[in-house]
Motif scaffolding. Structure first.
Motif, PDB file in Angstrom:
ATOM      1  N   HIS A 124       0.833  -1.202   0.000  1.00  0.00           N
ATOM      2  CA  HIS A 124       0.000   0.000   0.000  1.00  0.00           C
ATOM      3  C   HIS A 124       0.876   1.264   0.000  1.00  0.00           C
ATOM      4  O   HIS A 124       0.645   2.208  -0.771  1.00  0.00           O
ATOM      5  N   ALA A 125       1.910   1.271   0.860  1.00  0.00           N
ATOM      6  CA  ALA A 125       2.797   2.436   0.926  1.00  0.00           C
ATOM      7  C   ALA A 125       3.574   2.602  -0.376  1.00  0.00           C
ATOM      8  O   ALA A 125       3.789   3.721  -0.855  1.00  0.00           O
ATOM      9  N   LEU A 152       2.631   1.654  -3.384  1.00  0.00           N
ATOM     10  CA  LEU A 152       1.711   2.118  -4.421  1.00  0.00           C
ATOM     11  C   LEU A 152       1.480   3.620  -4.316  1.00  0.00           C
ATOM     12  O   LEU A 152       1.596   4.357  -5.304  1.00  0.00           O
ATOM     13  N   TRP A 153       1.169   4.068  -3.098  1.00  0.00           N
ATOM     14  CA  TRP A 153       0.892   5.494  -2.937  1.00  0.00           C
ATOM     15  C   TRP A 153       2.154   6.335  -3.108  1.00  0.00           C
ATOM     16  O   TRP A 153       2.092   7.472  -3.602  1.00  0.00           O
ATOM     17  N   THR A 207       4.508   5.723  -5.251  1.00  0.00           N
ATOM     18  CA  THR A 207       4.683   5.847  -6.705  1.00  0.00           C
ATOM     19  C   THR A 207       3.692   6.844  -7.293  1.00  0.00           C
ATOM     20  O   THR A 207       4.047   7.672  -8.151  1.00  0.00           O
ATOM     21  N   VAL A 208       2.431   6.791  -6.834  1.00  0.00           N
ATOM     22  CA  VAL A 208       1.399   7.707  -7.338  1.00  0.00           C
ATOM     23  C   VAL A 208       1.758   9.160  -7.011  1.00  0.00           C
ATOM     24  O   VAL A 208       1.659  10.059  -7.864  1.00  0.00           O
ATOM     25  N   ILE A 209       2.188   9.400  -5.769  1.00  0.00           N
ATOM     26  CA  ILE A 209       2.543  10.760  -5.367  1.00  0.00           C
ATOM     27  C   ILE A 209       3.743  11.255  -6.174  1.00  0.00           C
ATOM     28  O   ILE A 209       3.797  12.423  -6.603  1.00  0.00           O
TER      29      ILE A 209
END
Length: 411
Positions: free
Chosen positions: A143-144, A146-147, A149-151
């Motif tokens: 989860h960390a 993924l977020w 990478t998105v940020i």
């Protein structure tokens, strides 16, 4: 006719403008934060050294610790960019242009450029954080990751959008300046000093490489160059630096950045006829046009005629104020003909009006100590203001034309 300003409006404007100094404590607070990061850096470095000496540091630990140090340095760099660039842009000019330690980016700082550079720095910091996650992937949740990478991708997109938008904004501002360029600039007579033959590029010295590269052509810059009234187009790359004796090449390379215009400094080229004074003056004027500044060129005789006409028409003050729209004026051939008292007074008014407000480039065949031969009693006060914030470049040697003529006769 000069526009009469409302004293109340003027006072209110100055008061509002002075409120920018309220931001000064904020930048000093960031300086304190910089000190905190220096402490944090050396604390982390000391911990890493102790772990390595004791033999408890794994390869992953060392990599993560080094990335953490890099992260601290990049954030500290971001702070420096905000402190120096933001203070210069929004509070007060630091006025260090031309200093040998000045960062390259500082000469191009404005609000748009600063935002792009900050966004780029944030992308770099985000990249380091994301790399830390990948190095320590076994201890990072999906989860960390993924977020993170998105940020990071959001930061990249934001920086790209800011960079794309800053170009049209700057171009629009320059077009606005070009549209206000005078339709009838002063036309300069061709003088022998400006008709010097183009030097043989095959014999150019290696030191010429120190001259900054000429910027790429730009339509707005070309319009400013045409409006400047140059007698001919000259560039620094074509100047034979080997010919003059004792030429300060470092000063010439520094002036080639055109930072002296932003710093409101003057440039004086002093030397005998035919040593390239006008070539250098025009070349710096071209560089200033390419840097976004409006320039006007004329000989001393032409400036005298222009100011005399304005005085005769009762609009001398308005003429001097109109010239403020040009951050750089070039006065060529000072000293070739003596001036009467009235003309000397006009030149003094021109120099005094632009003192610490905008720049002048002056070429002369005699040093400032002999200007009394040209301007009489007005010379000391004039040269005092002209030389206070000035780069004085001396060119010694024989005339280009004499050298070419002698060479042709020998052949």
């Amino acid at each position: 006719m000069a526009r009469v300003q409302n004293p109340t409006t003027t006072t209110l404007g100055y008061a509002l403008f002075a409120t920018r100094w309220l931001q000064a404590p904020l930048y000093f607070g960031l300086v304190a934060a910089q000190g905190v990061y220096v402490y944090k850096f050396f604390k982390e470095l000391w911990t890493l050294i102790l772990m390595c000496v004791s033999g408890h540091a794994t390869e992953t630990y060392v990599m993560l610790a080094v990335l953490k140090l890099v992260d601290v340095v990049m954030i500290a760099n971001l702070l420096i960019m905000v402190i120096v660039g933001g203070y210069e842009t929004f509070v007060s000019r630091i006025g260090l242009q031309g200093h040998r330690d000045q960062p390259e980016w500082l000469s191009h700082v404005n609000s748009n450029v600063l935002k792009v550079k900050l966004a780029t720095a944030i992308v770099g910091i985000s990249s380091v954080h994301l790399l830390q996650m990948f190095v320590d992937v076994h201890h990072t949740s999906r989860h960390a990751l993924l977020w993170g990478t998105v940020i990071h991708m959001a930061f990249i997109a934001s920086a790209a959008i800011l960079a794309y938008m800053s170009g049209p904004m700057v171009a629009q501002a320059e077009r606005g300046h070009a549209d206000r360029a005078p339709t009838a600039p002063v036309q300069a007579h061709h003088h022998d000093d400006r008709q010097q033959p183009k030097p043989d590029l095959g014999t150019a010295p290696a030191a010429a490489a120190a001259v900054p590269r000429q910027p790429d052509p730009d339509a707005d810059a070309e319009a400013r160059i045409r409006a400047a009234g140059f007698p001919a187009r000259k560039v620094l790359e074509d100047f034979d630096q080997q010919h003059p004796r004792g030429l300060d090449r470092e000063a010439l390379a520094r002036l080639g950045k055109a930072d002296f215009v932003d710093a409101r400094r003057n440039v004086l080229f002093v030397g005998p006829p035919g040593t390239g004074k006008t070539h250098l003056a025009v070349a710096l004027g071209v560089r200033a046009c390419q840097a976004g500044h409006r320039v006007l060129f004329a000989t001393a005789a032409e400036w005298a005629a222009r100011l005399s006409d304005a005085r005769a028409a009762g609009r001398l003050d308005a003429e001097l104020a109109a010239l403020d729209e040009h951050p750089l004026l070039i006065v060529d051939e000072v000293g070739y003909t003596p001036c009467d008292a009235a003309t000397a007074g006009l030149f003094f008014q021109l120099v005094a009006h632009r003192y610490e407000r905008s720049s002048l480039i002056v070429t002369s065949d005699r040093p400032l100590g002999r200007w009394d031969e040209v301007f009489g009693p007005s010379a000391p006060a004039m040269t005092d203001r002209l030389a206070h914030h000035a780069e004085i470049v001396r060119l010694d040697g024989d005339s280009y034309r004499t050298r070419r003529a002698t060479s042709a006769w020998a052949d």
